[in-house]
Every structure is written in C-alpha cells, then in structure tokens.
Design a protein around this motif. Structure first.
Motif, short mmCIF file in Angstrom:
data_model
loop_
_atom_site.label_atom_id
_atom_site.label_comp_id
_atom_site.label_asym_id
_atom_site.label_seq_id
_atom_site.Cartn_x
_atom_site.Cartn_y
_atom_site.Cartn_z
N LEU A 13 0.81 -1.22 0.00
CA LEU A 13 0.00 0.00 0.00
C LEU A 13 0.84 1.26 0.00
O LEU A 13 0.39 2.31 -0.50
CB LEU A 13 -0.94 0.00 1.21
N VAL A 14 2.04 1.21 0.55
CA VAL A 14 2.90 2.40 0.52
C VAL A 14 3.24 2.76 -0.93
O VAL A 14 3.26 3.94 -1.30
CB VAL A 14 4.19 2.17 1.33
N GLU A 15 3.47 1.76 -1.76
CA GLU A 15 3.73 2.00 -3.17
C GLU A 15 2.50 2.60 -3.85
O GLU A 15 2.61 3.49 -4.70
CB GLU A 15 4.14 0.70 -3.86
N LEU A 16 1.33 2.11 -3.47
CA LEU A 16 0.09 2.63 -4.04
C LEU A 16 -0.10 4.11 -3.69
O LEU A 16 -0.52 4.92 -4.53
CB LEU A 16 -1.10 1.83 -3.51
N LEU A 17 0.22 4.48 -2.46
CA LEU A 17 0.05 5.87 -2.03
C LEU A 17 0.92 6.82 -2.85
O LEU A 17 0.49 7.91 -3.21
CB LEU A 17 0.40 6.01 -0.55
N ASP A 18 2.17 6.42 -3.10
CA ASP A 18 3.09 7.21 -3.94
C ASP A 18 3.14 8.68 -3.51
O ASP A 18 2.94 9.59 -4.30
CB ASP A 18 2.67 7.10 -5.41
N GLY A 19 3.41 8.88 -2.22
CA GLY A 19 3.55 10.24 -1.70
C GLY A 19 2.26 10.88 -1.23
O GLY A 19 2.26 12.05 -0.82
N ARG A 20 1.15 10.14 -1.26
CA ARG A 20 -0.14 10.68 -0.83
C ARG A 20 -0.60 9.97 0.46
O ARG A 20 -0.05 8.96 0.84
CB ARG A 20 -1.19 10.48 -1.92
N TYR A 21 -1.62 10.51 1.10
CA TYR A 21 -2.24 9.83 2.22
C TYR A 21 -3.75 10.07 2.14
O TYR A 21 -4.22 11.01 1.51
CB TYR A 21 -1.68 10.31 3.56
N VAL A 22 -4.50 9.16 2.78
CA VAL A 22 -5.96 9.24 2.79
C VAL A 22 -6.40 9.49 4.22
O VAL A 22 -5.90 8.86 5.16
CB VAL A 22 -6.58 7.93 2.26
N VAL A 72 1.16 7.45 8.54
CA VAL A 72 1.10 7.32 7.09
C VAL A 72 1.70 8.55 6.40
O VAL A 72 2.30 8.45 5.33
CB VAL A 72 -0.36 7.09 6.64
N VAL A 73 1.58 9.72 7.04
CA VAL A 73 2.20 10.93 6.49
C VAL A 73 3.71 10.74 6.38
O VAL A 73 4.33 11.16 5.39
CB VAL A 73 1.86 12.16 7.35
N ASP A 74 4.31 10.10 7.37
CA ASP A 74 5.75 9.86 7.32
C ASP A 74 6.11 8.89 6.20
O ASP A 74 7.13 9.06 5.51
CB ASP A 74 6.24 9.33 8.66
N LEU A 75 5.29 7.87 6.02
CA LEU A 75 5.51 6.93 4.92
C LEU A 75 5.39 7.63 3.57
O LEU A 75 6.20 7.41 2.67
CB LEU A 75 4.50 5.78 4.99
N ALA A 76 4.36 8.47 3.45
CA ALA A 76 4.15 9.18 2.19
C ALA A 76 5.30 10.14 1.90
O ALA A 76 5.76 10.25 0.76
CB ALA A 76 2.82 9.95 2.24
N THR A 77 5.77 10.82 2.94
CA THR A 77 6.89 11.75 2.77
C THR A 77 8.16 11.01 2.36
O THR A 77 8.89 11.43 1.46
CB THR A 77 7.14 12.54 4.06
N ALA A 78 8.41 9.88 3.03
CA ALA A 78 9.61 9.10 2.71
C ALA A 78 9.55 8.56 1.29
O ALA A 78 10.56 8.50 0.59
CB ALA A 78 9.75 7.94 3.70
N ARG A 79 8.36 8.19 0.84
CA ARG A 79 8.21 7.61 -0.49
C ARG A 79 8.27 8.66 -1.58
O ARG A 79 8.89 8.45 -2.63
CB ARG A 79 6.86 6.86 -0.58
N GLY A 80 7.63 9.83 -1.35
CA GLY A 80 7.51 10.80 -2.42
C GLY A 80 8.22 12.12 -2.21
O GLY A 80 8.14 13.01 -3.05
N GLY A 81 8.90 12.29 -1.07
CA GLY A 81 9.60 13.53 -0.79
C GLY A 81 8.73 14.58 -0.12
O GLY A 81 9.22 15.50 0.51
#
Length: 262
Positions: free
Chosen positions: A147-156, A198-207
């Motif tokens: 799911l982290v790949e699916l988010l690609d820098g976004r969060y829900v 999830v915000v941290d995951l999104a930031t790490a994934r997409g900057g």
C-alpha cells in the motif's frame, strides 16, 4: 511437512512459499490460474478447494484474496476443514477487522470490522472453532509492493493516521512458525511496528506528503475507508511463539524499496 498454499502466487502467498522452502518444508501452490506443477483452486467453488487437499497434504495455508461473497468464502473454509480432519488450516485475515483503535490492541481485542472486511470475523470464528489458526497481518510492505507504493507520496484521511506494519517476509515467517508451533484455535497478529504515521511513509516515499483528495472516487469508498483507518496494534501472542521480525522497517523501505518478492 507438505503444505498446500492457496494463493501461493500472490504477494503474501509467494513469500510464504519461500519461507516454507527455507525452513525445509515442501510447498504446493494452488491458485485460480495455476502454473505448471500447481493445483487449481477457485475460492468461488468450494468443491475445487476440497479437491486440492489430497492425502499427501499435511497442512493448508489459506492466503488467497477472494472476490467471492462472504457466504461463498465461508463455504470454502468449511470445505477445507471437512477435507482436513486432524490436519491444520492457517487462515489469513487482517487487522482491519479490529476497526479504528485509539489505544494499542492485541489479539484479545474485540472486533469492529470496517465495511471492506465485514464478513471476515465470522470466517475467523469458523476457522478457530474448527481447530485452525488465524493470522492477522498488519499492512504489508517490502519487495517494492504494498500500500505504501500505491500511495506514492499521498495519504488518505487525517494526517495523524497510523498503520500497523509488517514486512512481507517477516509475516511469511510467522505462518511457518504457526504451522510448527501454534495450538489449534490460536489467533495471531503479524505486526512488527504497532503504529507508523502514514504521512511519514508518504513523505519518505515521495519527498512530500499530500492528501489524496479523490481517493473515494479513484479507489472506491470502502477501500478509501480502509486506507484512512488509524490503528495501533500489537502482537504479544505471536512473540510468545518465538516470532521475531528482522526485516527492514516500513520507513526504510519507503525511502529505498528493496527488490521484488521472490
């Protein structure tokens, strides 16, 4: 041990097959689109599930994602239990059956399933009452998938949302541990990190992290609700069996995804 793995070509299923092989077991893959040497199994056809459980099979791991309705899925589990007298069934559920949690919850917590998994607690109960084992993985990551790949820098949902996380290879090893050590009727959480923002995951994934404004439209309301679900989940029962997660953290994988799952 010769273990039939339903859904053995999927994200988690293929990792379970690898973990079984690494532990010296023999894995037999069953799926709706079998490859050479695999067995055919359709979750919408309970008879096909029972047919995969030949006398040489010592145990079954149910790791297949189903698009059949809950009643049909339950019939499939009944068919497997009927075909497996005296042999273990390990069923893959998930932490979404617990609903939102404001405090950490473990395997003893009451279930409050969201809409996407509304019928899963009844199937869990079928498995447990039938002497099987239920494993609830957290949000899977690793292998460049999840799911982290699916988010690609976004969060829900809210920026404060946290997900219980587990590397897919660590989760797979818990299935092997359960087959080797768990008593009939055992419920386990496969969670290595109880609550990662999830915000941290999104930031790490997409900057940077940005809300997925059209998630309900893009993904469907039920799936969007699942992605917005905030949970903190622990796994004391799994740890008591001797399970020790050892793979990279979710944040580390978000920054630099490792290679594909074998």
């Amino acid at each position: 041990m010769k273990v039939l793995v339903l859904g053995g070509t999927g994200y988690l299923g293929s990792a379970i097959v690898s973990a079984l092989h690494q532990s010296g077991h023999d894995a037999v893959v069953a799926s709706r689109n079998p490859r050479a040497g695999d067995r055919f199994a359709d979750l919408g056809d309970p008879a096909s599930l029972a047919a995969t459980v030949t006398p040489d099979i010592d145990a079954v791991v149910h790791a297949a994602a189903a698009d059949a309705d809950w009643d049909v899925q339950a019939d499939g589990v009944r068919a497997l239990l009927h075909a497996l007298p005296g042999r273990p069934l390990v069923y893959t559920s998930g932490v979404w059956v617990l609903g939102a949690t404001s405090e950490p919850v473990d395997e003893t917590a009451e279930v409050r399933p969201i809409a996407l998994v509304s019928g899963r607690p009844a199937i869990e109960r079928l498995v447990l009452d039938g002497g099987g084992v239920v494993i609830r993985p957290g949000v899977l990551h690793g292998g460049g998938r999840g799911l982290v790949e699916l988010l690609d820098g976004r969060y829900v949902g809210a920026a404060t949302t946290t997900w219980p996380m587990v590397h897919v290879d660590d989760a797979a090893r818990l299935f092997v541990t359960a087959l080797e050590r768990a008593k009939p009727g055992t419920l386990l959480h496969a969670v290595a990190e109880p609550g990662i923002r999830v915000v941290d995951l999104a930031t790490a994934r997409g900057g940077s992290a940005k809300p997925w404004a059209n998630a309900s439209t893009d993904l469907g309301s039920a799936f969007a609700e699942a992605l917005a679900l905030s949970q903190v989940v622990t796994a004391p029962a799994a740890r008591a069996l001797g399970w020790e997660p050892c793979e990279r953290s979710a944040l580390a994988n978000a920054v630099a995804p490792a290679g594909p799952v074998r």
